[in-house]
Write a protein that holds these residues in place. Structure first.
Motif, PDB file in Angstrom:
ATOM      1  N   ASP A 292      72.410 134.227   8.588  1.00  0.00           N
ATOM      2  CA  ASP A 292      71.336 134.086   9.586  1.00  0.00           C
ATOM      3  C   ASP A 292      70.351 135.244   9.517  1.00  0.00           C
ATOM      4  N   ARG A 293      70.811 136.391   9.091  1.00  0.00           N
ATOM      5  CA  ARG A 293      69.937 137.554   8.958  1.00  0.00           C
ATOM      6  C   ARG A 293      69.312 137.653   7.564  1.00  0.00           C
ATOM      7  N   ASN A 294      69.867 136.929   6.601  1.00  0.00           N
ATOM      8  CA  ASN A 294      69.408 136.990   5.207  1.00  0.00           C
ATOM      9  C   ASN A 294      69.215 135.582   4.664  1.00  0.00           C
ATOM     10  N   SER A 295      68.432 134.780   5.345  1.00  0.00           N
ATOM     11  CA  SER A 295      68.315 133.362   4.999  1.00  0.00           C
ATOM     12  C   SER A 295      67.754 133.109   3.602  1.00  0.00           C
ATOM     13  N   ARG A 296      67.002 134.021   3.069  1.00  0.00           N
ATOM     14  CA  ARG A 296      66.399 133.818   1.748  1.00  0.00           C
ATOM     15  C   ARG A 296      67.130 134.540   0.625  1.00  0.00           C
ATOM     16  N   ASP A 297      68.223 135.193   0.955  1.00  0.00           N
ATOM     17  CA  ASP A 297      68.940 135.998  -0.030  1.00  0.00           C
ATOM     18  C   ASP A 297      70.278 135.342  -0.389  1.00  0.00           C
ATOM     19  N   ALA A 298      70.323 134.696  -1.556  1.00  0.00           N
ATOM     20  CA  ALA A 298      71.547 134.026  -2.010  1.00  0.00           C
ATOM     21  C   ALA A 298      72.656 135.033  -2.300  1.00  0.00           C
ATOM     22  N   ALA A 299      72.289 136.221  -2.749  1.00  0.00           N
ATOM     23  CA  ALA A 299      73.294 137.254  -3.034  1.00  0.00           C
ATOM     24  C   ALA A 299      73.997 137.687  -1.751  1.00  0.00           C
ATOM     25  N   ALA A 300      73.270 137.745  -0.650  1.00  0.00           N
ATOM     26  CA  ALA A 300      73.877 138.115   0.628  1.00  0.00           C
ATOM     27  C   ALA A 300      74.876 137.053   1.074  1.00  0.00           C
ATOM     28  N   ALA A 301      74.571 135.798   0.824  1.00  0.00           N
ATOM     29  CA  ALA A 301      75.495 134.714   1.179  1.00  0.00           C
ATOM     30  C   ALA A 301      76.778 134.816   0.368  1.00  0.00           C
ATOM     31  N   GLU A 302      76.667 135.135  -0.914  1.00  0.00           N
ATOM     32  CA  GLU A 302      77.856 135.302  -1.761  1.00  0.00           C
ATOM     33  C   GLU A 302      78.657 136.526  -1.319  1.00  0.00           C
ATOM     34  N   LYS A 303      77.959 137.594  -0.967  1.00  0.00           N
ATOM     35  CA  LYS A 303      78.626 138.802  -0.488  1.00  0.00           C
ATOM     36  C   LYS A 303      79.384 138.492   0.807  1.00  0.00           C
ATOM     37  N   MET A 304      78.782 137.675   1.669  1.00  0.00           N
ATOM     38  CA  MET A 304      79.430 137.316   2.929  1.00  0.00           C
ATOM     39  C   MET A 304      80.703 136.510   2.677  1.00  0.00           C
ATOM     40  N   LYS A 305      80.698 135.650   1.672  1.00  0.00           N
ATOM     41  CA  LYS A 305      81.904 134.890   1.316  1.00  0.00           C
ATOM     42  C   LYS A 305      83.019 135.844   0.889  1.00  0.00           C
ATOM     43  N   SER A 306      82.674 136.844   0.096  1.00  0.00           N
ATOM     44  CA  SER A 306      83.660 137.839  -0.346  1.00  0.00           C
ATOM     45  C   SER A 306      84.190 138.640   0.837  1.00  0.00           C
ATOM     46  N   ILE A 307      83.313 138.995   1.740  1.00  0.00           N
ATOM     47  CA  ILE A 307      83.707 139.757   2.925  1.00  0.00           C
ATOM     48  C   ILE A 307      84.673 138.937   3.779  1.00  0.00           C
ATOM     49  N   ASN A 308      84.368 137.656   3.978  1.00  0.00           N
ATOM     50  CA  ASN A 308      85.240 136.789   4.768  1.00  0.00           C
ATOM     51  C   ASN A 308      86.615 136.634   4.117  1.00  0.00           C
ATOM     52  N   GLU A 309      86.628 136.470   2.813  1.00  0.00           N
ATOM     53  CA  GLU A 309      87.893 136.328   2.081  1.00  0.00           C
ATOM     54  C   GLU A 309      88.725 137.607   2.188  1.00  0.00           C
ATOM     55  N   ALA A 310      88.086 138.744   2.025  1.00  0.00           N
ATOM     56  CA  ALA A 310      88.785 140.026   2.122  1.00  0.00           C
ATOM     57  C   ALA A 310      89.347 140.228   3.525  1.00  0.00           C
ATOM     58  N   TYR A 311      88.546 139.921   4.532  1.00  0.00           N
ATOM     59  CA  TYR A 311      88.995 140.099   5.910  1.00  0.00           C
ATOM     60  C   TYR A 311      90.140 139.146   6.246  1.00  0.00           C
ATOM     61  N   ALA A 312      90.056 137.911   5.796  1.00  0.00           N
ATOM     62  CA  ALA A 312      91.118 136.941   6.068  1.00  0.00           C
ATOM     63  C   ALA A 312      92.449 137.421   5.495  1.00  0.00           C
ATOM     64  N   THR A 313      92.414 138.066   4.368  1.00  0.00           N
ATOM     65  CA  THR A 313      93.648 138.569   3.742  1.00  0.00           C
ATOM     66  C   THR A 313      94.127 139.854   4.384  1.00  0.00           C
ATOM     67  N   LEU A 314      93.249 140.821   4.547  1.00  0.00           N
ATOM     68  CA  LEU A 314      93.674 142.132   5.034  1.00  0.00           C
ATOM     69  C   LEU A 314      93.962 142.165   6.530  1.00  0.00           C
ATOM     70  N   SER A 315      93.419 141.228   7.291  1.00  0.00           N
ATOM     71  CA  SER A 315      93.669 141.216   8.733  1.00  0.00           C
ATOM     72  C   SER A 315      94.972 140.517   9.093  1.00  0.00           C
ATOM     73  N   ASN A 316      95.569 139.822   8.143  1.00  0.00           N
ATOM     74  CA  ASN A 316      96.845 139.142   8.361  1.00  0.00           C
ATOM     75  C   ASN A 316      97.941 140.003   7.730  1.00  0.00           C
ATOM     76  N   PRO A 317      98.866 140.539   8.532  1.00  0.00           N
ATOM     77  CA  PRO A 317      99.879 141.458   7.978  1.00  0.00           C
ATOM     78  C   PRO A 317     100.692 140.877   6.821  1.00  0.00           C
ATOM     79  N   GLU A 318     101.068 139.616   6.899  1.00  0.00           N
ATOM     80  CA  GLU A 318     101.850 139.010   5.813  1.00  0.00           C
ATOM     81  C   GLU A 318     101.016 138.862   4.538  1.00  0.00           C
ATOM     82  N   LYS A 319      99.794 138.378   4.685  1.00  0.00           N
ATOM     83  CA  LYS A 319      98.927 138.224   3.518  1.00  0.00           C
ATOM     84  C   LYS A 319      98.586 139.586   2.913  1.00  0.00           C
ATOM     85  N   ARG A 320      98.372 140.576   3.782  1.00  0.00           N
ATOM     86  CA  ARG A 320      98.055 141.918   3.285  1.00  0.00           C
ATOM     87  C   ARG A 320      99.230 142.480   2.495  1.00  0.00           C
ATOM     88  N   HIS A 321     100.437 142.295   3.009  1.00  0.00           N
ATOM     89  CA  HIS A 321     101.623 142.765   2.302  1.00  0.00           C
ATOM     90  C   HIS A 321     101.725 142.116   0.918  1.00  0.00           C
TER      91      HIS A 321
END
Length: 99
Positions: free
Chosen positions: A35-64
């Motif tokens: 929403d803040r970077n509507s014209r930047d495709a690289a920002a959208a890809e970076k956001m996907k990576s950020i979401n994936e990293a957070y989903a893994t590291l915020s879950n203790p079992e997945k992080r382990h």
């Protein structure tokens, strides 16, 4: 197959606390949100990576599990799983190499 470095993506050290993980995620999500970077495709890809990293590291079992895959022995197990067809083969590897 090489795993993404989720700690690097969230700009954290491997010993980061859950509070630090959440804070880093929020900071980066604000910076790269589509929403803040509507014209930047690289920002959208970076956001996907950020979401994936957070989903893994915020879950203790997945992080382990993720941390095990990134240390020397875990990655060796990960590479070996593709060579075998049965659960018995995988269990044999785990029992024989986890000593």
């Amino acid at each position: 197959m090489e795993l993404a470095d989720y700690y690097r993506i969230l700009e954290l050290s491997p010993g980061a606390s859950m509070r630090q993980i959440k804070k880093a995620y929020r900071r980066l999500a604000l910076k790269y949100h589509p929403d803040r970077n509507s014209r930047d495709a690289a920002a959208a890809e970076k956001m996907k990576s950020i979401n994936e990293a957070y989903a893994t590291l915020s879950n203790p079992e997945k992080r382990h599990d993720y941390d095990l895959m990134n240390d020397g022995s875990g990655s060796a197990y990960y590479d070996r799983f593709g060579q075998y067809d049965t659960v018995q083969d995988i269990l044999w590897i785990i029992t024989n190499y986890s000593k």
